[in-house]
Design a protein around this motif. Structure first.
Motif, PDB file in Angstrom:
ATOM      1  N   GLY A 160       7.365  -3.351  -1.983  1.00 19.31           N
ATOM      2  CA  GLY A 160       7.632  -3.979  -2.830  1.00 19.31           C
ATOM      3  C   GLY A 160       8.142  -4.866  -3.844  1.00 19.31           C
ATOM      4  N   HIS A 204      -1.114  -3.216   0.157  1.00 19.72           N
ATOM      5  CA  HIS A 204      -1.118  -2.368  -0.937  1.00 19.72           C
ATOM      6  C   HIS A 204      -2.206  -2.357  -1.394  1.00 19.72           C
ATOM      7  CE1 HIS A 204       0.697  -1.946  -5.508  1.00 19.72           C
ATOM      8  NE2 HIS A 204      -0.462  -2.853  -5.778  1.00 19.72           N
ATOM      9  N   ASP A 237       4.649   1.611   0.906  1.00 20.89           N
ATOM     10  CA  ASP A 237       4.092   0.271  -0.189  1.00 20.89           C
ATOM     11  C   ASP A 237       4.951  -0.496  -1.127  1.00 20.89           C
ATOM     12  OD1 ASP A 237       1.784  -1.212  -1.140  1.00 20.89           O
ATOM     13  OD2 ASP A 237       2.047   0.383  -2.401  1.00 20.89           O
TER      14      ASP A 237
END
Length: 161
Positions: free
Chosen positions: A156, A6, A152
């Motif tokens: 998340g 991230h 990403d």
């Protein structure tokens, strides 16, 4: 591991967004210069139009990844905002899947376009006469960045940080 991914994606997309912001400034200056010379001094600068076209592609392809990473892509919230949180999350995953599919299609077709242009030696027809594969690299490059940002964002959502 995911946290490191991230942070890396965030640094990369922010850096590319900074490049895009610099290109916006260069476009404003070059187009302003072109307009001033064309209408103020009757001396048109033909390179500014071609440069502006390539610059716009660069801005979109590099700026899209950071927009995706932040979750600020355009969407219609009229229905989704009234759905339960689980459904909203599912819709976001669906949206990310659509973005990933488009980015993958752009990546593959963009790369094929670059390879072909380089193989046959295509050059731009404008004043700059650039080898076309150079500005065309923005398509697969930006698409790869969009895929990375989409991955990403999806990770998340799936595994909250």
């Amino acid at each position: 591991m995911l946290d490191r991914l991230h942070r890396s994606v965030a640094r990369l997309t922010l850096a590319m967004e900074s490049v895009a912001a610099l290109v916006v400034l260069l476009l404003v200056l070059s187009v302003g210069y072109g307009v001033l010379l064309r209408y103020g001094f009757n001396r048109p600068q033909v390179w500014t139009d071609e440069f502006a076209g390539y610059g716009l592609v660069l801005i979109v392809m590099l700026g899209a990844a950071e927009t995706i990473r932040r979750g600020e892509a355009i969407r219609v919230d009229l229905v989704s905002e009234h759905l339960p949180a689980g459904w909203q999350r599912g819709l976001e995953f669906l949206g990310l899947a659509a973005v990933a599919a488009v980015a993958l299609a752009l990546l593959v077709s963009g790369w094929e376009m670059v390879v072909f242009s380089r193989m046959v030696g295509l050059a731009s027809s404008g004043y700059l006469e650039l080898p076309l594969w150079l500005p065309q690299l923005l398509i697969p490059g930006g698409s790869a960045l969009m895929l990375l940002a989409t991955l990403d964002r999806a990770l998340g959502l799936a595994i909250p940080r």
